[in-house]
Design an enzyme around this catalytic site. Structure first.
Site, mmCIF file in Angstrom:
data_model
loop_
_atom_site.group_PDB
_atom_site.id
_atom_site.type_symbol
_atom_site.label_atom_id
_atom_site.label_comp_id
_atom_site.label_asym_id
_atom_site.label_seq_id
_atom_site.Cartn_x
_atom_site.Cartn_y
_atom_site.Cartn_z
ATOM 1 N N GLY A 1 0.842 -1.181 0.000
ATOM 2 C CA GLY A 1 0.000 0.000 0.000
ATOM 3 C C GLY A 1 0.878 1.232 0.000
ATOM 4 O O GLY A 1 2.031 1.187 0.451
ATOM 5 N N GLN B 1 2.784 9.931 1.480
ATOM 6 C CA GLN B 1 4.088 9.272 1.548
ATOM 7 C C GLN B 1 4.991 9.645 0.375
ATOM 8 O O GLN B 1 6.186 9.362 0.406
ATOM 9 C CB GLN B 1 3.922 7.757 1.600
ATOM 10 C CG GLN B 1 3.311 7.270 2.904
ATOM 11 C CD GLN B 1 3.181 5.772 2.907
ATOM 12 O OE1 GLN B 1 2.211 5.224 2.415
ATOM 13 N NE2 GLN B 1 4.192 5.109 3.462
ATOM 14 N N CYS C 1 5.799 0.004 7.601
ATOM 15 C CA CYS C 1 5.448 1.167 6.793
ATOM 16 C C CYS C 1 6.650 1.581 5.961
ATOM 17 O O CYS C 1 7.772 1.631 6.480
ATOM 18 C CB CYS C 1 5.017 2.304 7.719
ATOM 19 S SG CYS C 1 4.536 3.817 6.869
ATOM 20 N N LEU C 2 6.421 1.898 4.697
ATOM 21 C CA LEU C 2 7.519 2.313 3.823
ATOM 22 C C LEU C 2 8.166 3.615 4.290
ATOM 23 O O LEU C 2 9.344 3.851 4.020
ATOM 24 C CB LEU C 2 7.022 2.461 2.381
ATOM 25 C CG LEU C 2 6.510 1.176 1.724
ATOM 26 C CD1 LEU C 2 5.967 1.465 0.333
ATOM 27 C CD2 LEU C 2 7.584 0.108 1.684
ATOM 28 N N HIS D 1 -4.657 1.040 7.409
ATOM 29 C CA HIS D 1 -3.310 1.609 7.557
ATOM 30 C C HIS D 1 -3.127 2.795 6.602
ATOM 31 O O HIS D 1 -2.661 3.859 7.000
ATOM 32 C CB HIS D 1 -2.270 0.514 7.281
ATOM 33 C CG HIS D 1 -0.856 0.986 7.343
ATOM 34 N ND1 HIS D 1 -0.022 0.696 8.400
ATOM 35 C CD2 HIS D 1 -0.108 1.725 6.480
ATOM 36 C CE1 HIS D 1 1.168 1.229 8.183
ATOM 37 N NE2 HIS D 1 1.139 1.859 7.014
ATOM 38 N N GLU D 2 -3.493 2.597 5.336
ATOM 39 C CA GLU D 2 -3.339 3.661 4.337
ATOM 40 C C GLU D 2 -4.293 4.812 4.623
ATOM 41 O O GLU D 2 -3.939 5.983 4.448
ATOM 42 C CB GLU D 2 -3.524 3.119 2.918
ATOM 43 C CG GLU D 2 -2.535 2.045 2.516
ATOM 44 C CD GLU D 2 -1.074 2.420 2.725
ATOM 45 O OE1 GLU D 2 -0.709 3.615 2.598
ATOM 46 O OE2 GLU D 2 -0.273 1.515 3.031
ATOM 47 N N HIS E 1 -2.895 7.193 6.995
ATOM 48 C CA HIS E 1 -1.934 8.124 6.400
ATOM 49 C C HIS E 1 -2.614 9.408 5.923
ATOM 50 O O HIS E 1 -2.071 10.500 6.110
ATOM 51 C CB HIS E 1 -1.195 7.492 5.216
ATOM 52 C CG HIS E 1 0.011 6.712 5.598
ATOM 53 N ND1 HIS E 1 1.114 7.272 6.202
ATOM 54 C CD2 HIS E 1 0.301 5.396 5.440
ATOM 55 C CE1 HIS E 1 2.033 6.343 6.410
ATOM 56 N NE2 HIS E 1 1.554 5.185 5.962
#
Length: 183
Positions: A45, A50, A98-99, A140-141, A144
């Site tokens: 994702g 991000q 997480c990226l 999760h996304e 963000h």
């Protein structure tokens, strides 16, 4: 084009993102770039904040998490201006990463089901229900675009233990296998 992923500590990650219209400049290109960036970083994702864009959009591909015989239960899609209609079901804990926060993983408890209203990449409105890992990745996304990071949802003691690693990420003192921005 592969874009840099904004690292923990960047202000854009803490902002509530703005809605967009169907005439958002170069939207198809942005979506393509997000897919390329996410896959390059081995993500499932990626939210627009991000990559430095404070807009209410994210992409998800959980098909790659599934065993070959279970691929049809995964999802792949673009979520524009999503709105949570309901979170329900049993709470379950699952290790998330997480990226924007490389090399840190921790258990996060979330509800197992989610009902979401959103627009797809063609700006067609959808109302869908998701469960299990599909719901979790979307939650999760979604966090963000609300300016919330998964580490804010973990046990405070665990977060305190991770503080030194988080400070290193914020200062850019990490090695990442993908392009990152530490501005």
């Amino acid at each position: 084009m592969i874009l840099p992923i904004y690292a923990y500590g960047q202000p854009v990650l803490k902002k509530v993102a703005k809605h967009i219209d169907s005439d958002f400049p170069d939207l198809p290109r942005l979506i393509d770039d997000m897919w390329e960036t996410m896959y390059n970083a081995s993500g499932v994702g990626l939210a627009a904040p991000q990559i430095g864009k404070s807009i209410r959009m994210f992409i998800v591909d959980t098909i790659q998490l599934r065993e070959e015989e279970d691929k049809e239960n995964g999802i792949k899609g673009v979520f524009i201006n999503p709105e949570k209609l309901e979170e329900y079901g049993e709470d379950f804990s699952y290790e998330e990463g997480c990226l924007s926060i490389p090399d840190i993983r921790a258990d996060v408890t979330r509800q197992s089901k989610l009902k979401l209203k959103y627009f797809n990449e063609n700006f067609e409105e959808r109302i869908e229900e998701f469960e299990g890992v599909n719901a979790r990745v979307i939650q999760h996304e979604y966090d963000h675009i609300e300016g919330i990071l998964f580490i804010e949802k973990i046990n405070p003691l665990k977060r305190n233990i991770l503080r030194r690693k988080l400070d290193k990420i914020r200062k850019g003192k990490i090695n990442s296998e993908y392009k990152m921005s530490f501005k």
